[in-house]
Design a protein around this motif. Structure first.
Motif, PDB file in Angstrom:
ATOM      1  N   ASP A   2       0.841  -1.183   0.000  1.00 45.22           N
ATOM      2  CA  ASP A   2       0.000   0.000   0.000  1.00 45.22           C
ATOM      3  C   ASP A   2       0.877   1.234   0.000  1.00 45.22           C
ATOM      4  O   ASP A   2       1.795   1.363   0.790  1.00 45.22           O
ATOM      5  CB  ASP A   2      -0.913   0.035   1.231  1.00 45.22           C
ATOM      6  CG  ASP A   2      -2.354  -0.215   0.862  1.00 45.22           C
ATOM      7  OD1 ASP A   2      -3.179   0.674   1.082  1.00 45.22           O
ATOM      8  OD2 ASP A   2      -2.647  -1.295   0.350  1.00 45.22           O
ATOM      9  N   ALA A   3       0.544   2.154  -0.896  1.00 41.15           N
ATOM     10  CA  ALA A   3       1.279   3.387  -0.967  1.00 41.15           C
ATOM     11  C   ALA A   3       0.933   4.261   0.206  1.00 41.15           C
ATOM     12  O   ALA A   3      -0.147   4.232   0.748  1.00 41.15           O
ATOM     13  CB  ALA A   3       0.959   4.102  -2.276  1.00 41.15           C
ATOM     14  N   LEU A   7      -4.368   8.358  -3.770  1.00 37.89           N
ATOM     15  CA  LEU A   7      -4.504   7.733  -5.076  1.00 37.89           C
ATOM     16  C   LEU A   7      -4.425   8.776  -6.180  1.00 37.89           C
ATOM     17  O   LEU A   7      -4.933   9.886  -6.043  1.00 37.89           O
ATOM     18  CB  LEU A   7      -5.839   7.007  -5.168  1.00 37.89           C
ATOM     19  CG  LEU A   7      -6.076   5.829  -4.232  1.00 37.89           C
ATOM     20  CD1 LEU A   7      -7.442   5.225  -4.516  1.00 37.89           C
ATOM     21  CD2 LEU A   7      -5.002   4.793  -4.380  1.00 37.89           C
ATOM     22  N   SER A   8      -3.820   8.396  -7.300  1.00 42.98           N
ATOM     23  CA  SER A   8      -3.807   9.282  -8.460  1.00 42.98           C
ATOM     24  C   SER A   8      -5.172   9.243  -9.141  1.00 42.98           C
ATOM     25  O   SER A   8      -5.955   8.298  -8.960  1.00 42.98           O
ATOM     26  CB  SER A   8      -2.730   8.837  -9.445  1.00 42.98           C
ATOM     27  OG  SER A   8      -3.095   7.602 -10.057  1.00 42.98           O
ATOM     28  N   VAL A  11      -5.673   6.038 -11.253  1.00 45.66           N
ATOM     29  CA  VAL A  11      -6.007   4.828 -10.509  1.00 45.66           C
ATOM     30  C   VAL A  11      -7.471   4.846 -10.086  1.00 45.66           C
ATOM     31  O   VAL A  11      -8.180   3.836 -10.181  1.00 45.66           O
ATOM     32  CB  VAL A  11      -5.087   4.676  -9.283  1.00 45.66           C
ATOM     33  CG1 VAL A  11      -5.574   3.552  -8.372  1.00 45.66           C
ATOM     34  CG2 VAL A  11      -3.661   4.404  -9.724  1.00 45.66           C
ATOM     35  N   THR A  15     -10.300   2.103 -11.344  1.00 47.81           N
ATOM     36  CA  THR A  15     -11.037   1.289 -10.378  1.00 47.81           C
ATOM     37  C   THR A  15     -12.538   1.536 -10.475  1.00 47.81           C
ATOM     38  O   THR A  15     -13.342   0.599 -10.427  1.00 47.81           O
ATOM     39  CB  THR A  15     -10.535   1.569  -8.956  1.00 47.81           C
ATOM     40  OG1 THR A  15      -9.113   1.487  -8.921  1.00 47.81           O
ATOM     41  CG2 THR A  15     -11.109   0.558  -7.980  1.00 47.81           C
ATOM     42  N   ALA A 229      -4.857  -1.343 -11.816  1.00 44.32           N
ATOM     43  CA  ALA A 229      -4.877  -0.370 -10.717  1.00 44.32           C
ATOM     44  C   ALA A 229      -4.048  -0.872  -9.537  1.00 44.32           C
ATOM     45  O   ALA A 229      -3.384  -0.080  -8.852  1.00 44.32           O
ATOM     46  CB  ALA A 229      -6.319  -0.109 -10.282  1.00 44.32           C
ATOM     47  N   GLN A 230      -4.037  -2.178  -9.316  1.00 44.56           N
ATOM     48  CA  GLN A 230      -3.291  -2.752  -8.195  1.00 44.56           C
ATOM     49  C   GLN A 230      -1.785  -2.500  -8.310  1.00 44.56           C
ATOM     50  O   GLN A 230      -1.076  -2.521  -7.301  1.00 44.56           O
ATOM     51  CB  GLN A 230      -3.534  -4.266  -8.110  1.00 44.56           C
ATOM     52  CG  GLN A 230      -4.928  -4.659  -7.648  1.00 44.56           C
ATOM     53  CD  GLN A 230      -5.017  -4.776  -6.136  1.00 44.56           C
ATOM     54  OE1 GLN A 230      -4.590  -3.890  -5.420  1.00 44.56           O
ATOM     55  NE2 GLN A 230      -5.569  -5.869  -5.665  1.00 44.56           N
ATOM     56  N   THR A 231      -1.298  -2.268  -9.513  1.00 44.86           N
ATOM     57  CA  THR A 231       0.134  -2.019  -9.662  1.00 44.86           C
ATOM     58  C   THR A 231       0.558  -0.722  -8.981  1.00 44.86           C
ATOM     59  O   THR A 231       1.752  -0.495  -8.779  1.00 44.86           O
ATOM     60  CB  THR A 231       0.539  -1.956 -11.149  1.00 44.86           C
ATOM     61  OG1 THR A 231      -0.152  -0.886 -11.799  1.00 44.86           O
ATOM     62  CG2 THR A 231       0.220  -3.268 -11.859  1.00 44.86           C
ATOM     63  N   SER A 232      -0.401   0.114  -8.608  1.00 42.67           N
ATOM     64  CA  SER A 232      -0.082   1.350  -7.886  1.00 42.67           C
ATOM     65  C   SER A 232       0.339   1.068  -6.449  1.00 42.67           C
ATOM     66  O   SER A 232       0.943   1.917  -5.795  1.00 42.67           O
ATOM     67  CB  SER A 232      -1.291   2.286  -7.879  1.00 42.67           C
ATOM     68  OG  SER A 232      -2.323   1.755  -7.053  1.00 42.67           O
ATOM     69  N   ALA A 234      -1.794   0.607  -3.962  1.00 50.23           N
ATOM     70  CA  ALA A 234      -2.814   1.079  -3.006  1.00 50.23           C
ATOM     71  C   ALA A 234      -3.884   0.003  -2.805  1.00 50.23           C
ATOM     72  O   ALA A 234      -5.060   0.202  -3.123  1.00 50.23           O
ATOM     73  CB  ALA A 234      -3.432   2.379  -3.502  1.00 50.23           C
TER      74      ALA A 234
END
Length: 281
Positions: A2-3, A7-8, A11, A15, A229-232, A234
């Motif tokens: 988790d970042a 969130l950007s 992302v 989502t 999105a999971q590659t972020s 978060a």
């Protein structure tokens, strides 16, 4: 996983786009008269799309196999529990409860693993979860322990594969991972349907092919967006945003299917919307 930052916009868009696709499929599935056949046809779509994709994309890295196998297994458990919820009845309560319980479980797992998240994001996850669980109990508690137990177990399975997938996309290209995931999880419900319907499955699927196969392809697209999105990193925030499909589905039902949204559902939807704002900050 988790970042530690918000969130950007990209992302959030990915989502919520996945949530819209998932809600659209559920709106179609709502009218499918035979749930087992519908699930079986979705499995056929998984196998077909996954099979074509693995022929093109090839094998995942060796280190990705534990994630692929674990996630496929958890997805199978999820589908079986979901089907059990249909069989037990009162799916309108069980499904929101299952999807609503998953985000806070993901958040707890993420925190236990030592990953940080901004307090505003954590607050947003709590608010979204509260809104989703509010939707589950709009009409009070119905059907008793069996439905609630199956729904909560489904939520555990969702949380499990969400955390596994988040770890997997850090070491595996998303298209390769998704292809093998769908190929491995897809056959289970078609096989169960073939056994239970004793050679009558094709006949019973008449008129359901478009909804089943089409819904399966939409579900593949929706989950593909979630994996990207999971590659972020978060994980918990994405898990919460993804489950907004329940609210979107209720709004679709009210706008296009003539279903009554009602004051309580509207309040729950507003709570979820407030949580989306917090998670996105």
């Amino acid at each position: 996983m988790d970042a530690a930052s918000g969130l950007s916009g990209g992302v959030v868009a990915l989502t919520l786009g996945a949530a819209v696709l998932h809600a659209a499929w559920n709106a179609v599935a709502h009218g499918v008269r035979d749930r087992l056949v519908g699930f079986a046809l979705m499995g056929v779509a998984d196998v077909a799309a996954g099979g074509v994709a693995v022929l093109v994309l090839g094998w995942p890295p060796a280190g990705a196999w534990p994630y692929v196998i674990a996630s496929a297994g958890l997805h199978v458990v999820y589908v079986l529990l979901l089907w059990a919820s249909y069989e037990l009845g009162d799916f309108s309560q069980a499904y929101p409860l299952a999807r609503g319980s998953a985000p806070w479980l993901v958040a707890v797992i993420v925190l236990v693993l030592g990953h940080r998240m901004p307090w505003v994001q954590a607050a947003g996850i709590v608010v979204i979860t509260a809104g989703l669980l509010g939707l589950a109990f709009v009409g009070g508690v119905r059907r008793g322990r069996a439905v609630i137990g199956a729904a909560l177990a489904t939520g555990v399975a969702i949380a499990g594969y969400t955390v596994v997938d988040a770890a997997a996309v850090a070491v595996t290209p998303v298209p390769v991972y998704a292809a093998w995931l769908f190929l491995l999880q897809g056959p289970v419900l078609p096989v169960i349907a073939l056994v239970r319907r004793k050679g009558k499955l094709v006949e019973q699927a008449r008129g359901l092919w478009a909804a089943g196969i089409g819904g399966g392809l939409v579900s593949i697209a929706a989950y593909g967006l979630v994996l990207v999105a999971q590659t972020s990193g978060a994980t918990a925030a994405i898990a919460a945003l993804r489950e907004c499909s329940i609210v979107i589905g209720a709004l679709i039902g009210a706008a296009f299917l003539g279903e009554d949204l009602g004051r309580r559902r509207a309040i729950a939807a507003a709570v979820v919307a407030a949580g989306i704002v917090l998670v996105s900050l």
